[in-house]
Motif scaffolding. Structure first.
Motif, mmCIF file in Angstrom:
data_model
loop_
_atom_site.group_PDB
_atom_site.id
_atom_site.type_symbol
_atom_site.label_atom_id
_atom_site.label_comp_id
_atom_site.label_asym_id
_atom_site.label_seq_id
_atom_site.Cartn_x
_atom_site.Cartn_y
_atom_site.Cartn_z
ATOM 1 N N ARG A 129 -5.219 15.821 50.886
ATOM 2 C CA ARG A 129 -5.164 14.947 52.066
ATOM 3 C C ARG A 129 -4.006 13.963 51.966
ATOM 4 N N SER A 130 -3.816 13.409 50.774
ATOM 5 C CA SER A 130 -2.714 12.474 50.571
ATOM 6 C C SER A 130 -1.376 13.154 50.820
ATOM 7 N N TYR A 132 -0.856 15.756 52.674
ATOM 8 C CA TYR A 132 -0.779 16.036 54.115
ATOM 9 C C TYR A 132 -0.285 14.799 54.867
ATOM 10 N N GLU A 133 -0.843 13.634 54.508
ATOM 11 C CA GLU A 133 -0.420 12.393 55.165
ATOM 12 C C GLU A 133 1.041 12.084 54.877
ATOM 13 N N ASP A 135 3.364 14.261 54.196
ATOM 14 C CA ASP A 135 4.146 15.240 54.959
ATOM 15 C C ASP A 135 4.242 14.825 56.422
ATOM 16 N N GLU A 136 3.140 14.330 56.977
ATOM 17 C CA GLU A 136 3.133 13.872 58.365
ATOM 18 C C GLU A 136 4.080 12.690 58.545
ATOM 19 N N MET A 137 4.050 11.739 57.607
ATOM 20 C CA MET A 137 4.932 10.581 57.704
ATOM 21 C C MET A 137 6.395 11.007 57.599
#
Length: 146
Positions: A129-130, A132-133, A135-137
């Motif tokens: 999850r970290s 993923y976040e 990567d999104e940022m």
């Protein structure tokens, strides 16, 4: 995200069972040590009294005293036999409690391993999850950087 083990109460029960088994084993070992000490003391008393009887026989003590002395030695022998039985019972109890402790320890180890595996899964999920976040940022920054 905090890790919560679903079976923590079961693990706590297994840990308490192991601690109780350790305590019972410790008490049984103490009782066995006491039985060994008592047997040793009785055997030493018998040996010393037999030596005294042999010495008294050479000094010409009255026969009544010698008979009373032999009766006391017989009494010590009976106490030694009883002490040996108590020692065997104590050894049997220690062995049984040792086996019980081994079983409890293995049971606790199984539950601890299950908890470790569950924590590893949790940690992997948190890391996923970290990532993923992050990567999104990074994607948002690259989109707005243009």
């Amino acid at each position: 995200m905090k890790f919560v083990y679903a079976f923590q109460k079961v693990l706590d029960v297994k840990t308490n069972e192991k601690k109780q088994a350790e305590s019972l084993l410790s008490q049984a070992v103490g009782a066995m040590t006491q039985a060994e000490r008592e047997l040793s003391d009785l055997m030493l008393s018998k040996y010393r009294y037999q030596e005294k009887l042999a010495d008294d026989a050479t000094k010409g003590r009255p026969m009544a005293d010698m008979i009373a002395g032999q009766q006391y030695v017989d009494h010590l022998e009976e106490r030694i036999r009883a002490s040996k039985r108590a020692l065997l019972a104590a050894e049997k109890a220690v062995n049984e409690l040792r086996e019980k402790l081994t079983d409890r320890s293995l049971d606790e180890k199984v539950w601890l391993n299950m908890k470790d595996r569950a924590f590893a899964v949790h940690r992997a999920e948190v890391e996923r999850r970290s990532q993923y976040e992050l990567d999104e940022m990074a994607a948002l920054r690259s989109r707005f950087a243009r």
